[in-house]
Motif scaffolding. Sequence first.
Motif, PDB file in Angstrom:
ATOM      1  N   ALA A 126      52.999  34.144  46.245  1.00 40.74           N
ATOM      2  CA  ALA A 126      54.382  33.495  45.722  1.00 40.74           C
ATOM      3  C   ALA A 126      54.743  33.723  44.358  1.00 40.74           C
ATOM      4  N   PHE A 127      54.083  32.949  43.528  1.00 40.84           N
ATOM      5  CA  PHE A 127      54.004  33.104  42.458  1.00 40.84           C
ATOM      6  C   PHE A 127      54.051  34.208  41.549  1.00 40.84           C
ATOM      7  N   HIS A 128      53.547  35.054  41.893  1.00 40.71           N
ATOM      8  CA  HIS A 128      53.535  36.134  41.896  1.00 40.71           C
ATOM      9  C   HIS A 128      54.678  37.097  41.503  1.00 40.71           C
ATOM     10  N   PHE A 129      55.844  36.618  42.601  1.00 43.21           N
ATOM     11  CA  PHE A 129      56.865  36.869  42.368  1.00 43.21           C
ATOM     12  C   PHE A 129      57.516  35.875  41.386  1.00 43.21           C
ATOM     13  N   MET A 130      57.568  34.698  40.190  1.00 49.49           N
ATOM     14  CA  MET A 130      57.822  34.553  39.615  1.00 49.49           C
ATOM     15  C   MET A 130      57.955  35.421  38.294  1.00 49.49           C
ATOM     16  N   VAL A 131      58.334  36.695  37.830  1.00 45.52           N
ATOM     17  CA  VAL A 131      58.685  37.597  37.102  1.00 45.52           C
ATOM     18  C   VAL A 131      59.130  37.107  35.599  1.00 45.52           C
ATOM     19  N   GLU A 132      60.375  36.439  36.112  1.00 44.93           N
ATOM     20  CA  GLU A 132      61.124  35.782  34.713  1.00 44.93           C
ATOM     21  C   GLU A 132      60.294  34.723  34.095  1.00 44.93           C
ATOM     22  N   LYS A 133      60.199  34.063  33.041  1.00 45.44           N
ATOM     23  CA  LYS A 133      59.063  32.684  32.302  1.00 45.44           C
ATOM     24  C   LYS A 133      60.066  31.517  33.084  1.00 45.44           C
ATOM     25  N   ALA A 153      44.957  23.301  43.963  1.00 48.81           N
ATOM     26  CA  ALA A 153      45.862  24.435  44.042  1.00 48.81           C
ATOM     27  C   ALA A 153      45.076  25.631  44.104  1.00 48.81           C
ATOM     28  N   ILE A 154      45.188  26.256  44.971  1.00 46.88           N
ATOM     29  CA  ILE A 154      45.153  27.965  45.770  1.00 46.88           C
ATOM     30  C   ILE A 154      45.843  28.655  45.244  1.00 46.88           C
ATOM     31  N   ILE A 155      45.710  29.068  44.151  1.00 53.70           N
ATOM     32  CA  ILE A 155      47.172  30.993  43.538  1.00 53.70           C
ATOM     33  C   ILE A 155      47.524  31.798  43.789  1.00 53.70           C
ATOM     34  N   ALA A 156      46.489  32.962  44.945  1.00 53.27           N
ATOM     35  CA  ALA A 156      46.907  34.271  45.151  1.00 53.27           C
ATOM     36  C   ALA A 156      47.243  35.208  44.463  1.00 53.27           C
ATOM     37  N   THR A 157      47.231  35.760  43.792  1.00 56.77           N
ATOM     38  CA  THR A 157      48.191  36.828  43.976  1.00 56.77           C
ATOM     39  C   THR A 157      48.156  38.220  43.515  1.00 56.77           C
ATOM     40  N   PHE A 158      48.392  39.106  43.211  1.00 59.71           N
ATOM     41  CA  PHE A 158      48.492  40.628  42.942  1.00 59.71           C
ATOM     42  C   PHE A 158      47.235  40.552  42.062  1.00 59.71           C
ATOM     43  N   ARG A 173      51.267  40.655  37.887  1.00 58.66           N
ATOM     44  CA  ARG A 173      49.837  40.533  38.310  1.00 58.66           C
ATOM     45  C   ARG A 173      49.353  39.420  37.145  1.00 58.66           C
ATOM     46  N   TYR A 174      47.840  38.922  37.944  1.00 65.65           N
ATOM     47  CA  TYR A 174      47.130  38.271  36.887  1.00 65.65           C
ATOM     48  C   TYR A 174      45.548  38.224  37.379  1.00 65.65           C
ATOM     49  N   ASP A 175      44.713  37.712  36.471  1.00 65.46           N
ATOM     50  CA  ASP A 175      43.542  37.591  36.645  1.00 65.46           C
ATOM     51  C   ASP A 175      43.115  35.868  36.244  1.00 65.46           C
ATOM     52  N   ALA A 176      42.276  35.789  36.647  1.00 65.91           N
ATOM     53  CA  ALA A 176      41.594  33.561  36.903  1.00 65.91           C
ATOM     54  C   ALA A 176      42.274  33.698  35.632  1.00 65.91           C
ATOM     55  N   ASN A 177      41.512  34.566  34.112  1.00 66.25           N
ATOM     56  CA  ASN A 177      41.970  33.861  32.837  1.00 66.25           C
ATOM     57  C   ASN A 177      43.505  33.201  32.590  1.00 66.25           C
ATOM     58  N   SER A 178      44.546  35.190  33.077  1.00 67.39           N
ATOM     59  CA  SER A 178      45.943  34.939  32.655  1.00 67.39           C
ATOM     60  C   SER A 178      46.642  34.046  33.777  1.00 67.39           C
ATOM     61  N   LEU A 179      45.902  33.736  34.868  1.00 68.41           N
ATOM     62  CA  LEU A 179      46.770  32.609  35.865  1.00 68.41           C
ATOM     63  C   LEU A 179      46.283  31.012  35.196  1.00 68.41           C
ATOM     64  N   ALA A 180      45.171  30.468  34.507  1.00 72.43           N
ATOM     65  CA  ALA A 180      44.628  29.771  34.486  1.00 72.43           C
ATOM     66  C   ALA A 180      45.554  29.226  32.601  1.00 72.43           C
ATOM     67  N   GLN A 181      46.145  30.225  32.133  1.00 73.16           N
ATOM     68  CA  GLN A 181      46.739  30.586  31.257  1.00 73.16           C
ATOM     69  C   GLN A 181      48.476  29.709  31.296  1.00 73.16           C
ATOM     70  N   ALA A 182      48.946  30.825  32.112  1.00 71.37           N
ATOM     71  CA  ALA A 182      49.894  30.220  33.354  1.00 71.37           C
ATOM     72  C   ALA A 182      50.722  28.911  33.544  1.00 71.37           C
TER      73      ALA A 182
END
Length: 218
Positions: A126-133, A153-158, A173-182
Motif C-alpha cells: 500500500a505504501f508504495h502507492f504514496m508517490v507524493e510527499k 511495522a512490516i512494510i512491503a514494497t516493490f 520503489r524502495y530498499d530497506a535504507n530508503s524505506l527507513a529514511q522515509a
Amino acid sequence: MEKPETKAEPMEKEASRLHWNATYESKREDGVSWFQDSPEPSLSLINEIAHPGSAIVDVGGGASRLVDNLQEQHFEDVAVLDLSTAAIAAARSRLAEAGEQVDWIVADIRTWSPTRLYDVWHDRAAFHFMVEKADRDAYLFTLRQALAPDGYAIIATFALDGPEKCSGLPVQRYDANSLAQALGPGFAFVRTLDHLHLTPWGSSQSFQFSVFRRAPAM
C-alpha cells in the motif's frame, strides 16, 4: 500533532476508491497480479514478532488471504483495512461466519483516524502507492497514531528493481535504507528480506519486506 493535509483532493480520493472497486469487481480473486494463495513471507514475519493475542492491522489488505491464515493460526485480534468496499466484501464473503471475528475497516489510509493501538502494522504494497510527499506524510501520521510503542511495522514494497507501476498506477520503489529514511526517527530497523513474487500468470515481481520496531514510550 495535527494530521498533515494530503495532496489528494476529494475528487482524487474518490477516483482512487472507484479505481480499486472497479478492479475488484471486474476480476476474479486470482486475476490480479498481487494474488497469493499462501501469503508469504508476510505470515512468517508476523509469526516471528507476534503471538495469538497480538492486535494486528492489515493495511491495504483488500481480499488478501492473510486474514484467513492468521485465523487458522489462532490470531484472535485482526483488523483488515482497505479503500475498496468490493475488496472487503469479497474477503468477508469468503470467510463467512469466521469473518465475524474480524474488524473490517473501509477507509483511505491517508485520512483514517484509528480508535485504538495495534501491536503489528502489516502493509503489503500500500505504501508504495504514496508517490507524493503529502500522501506519504499522511500515511506515516496514521502509522504513528495506530502503532503501539514497541509495536512492529512490516512494510512491503516493490524493490528497486521491481515494477514501476501496479494496476496502471505509478509506485515508489524502495530498499530497506530508503524505506527507513522515509519512516524517519522513532522506528528502529529490525530486518529485511528480498522476495520474488510470482503472479498468477507466471511473471515475477521483485519485492522487499522490511520490519521496523517503534520506539518505546518515554
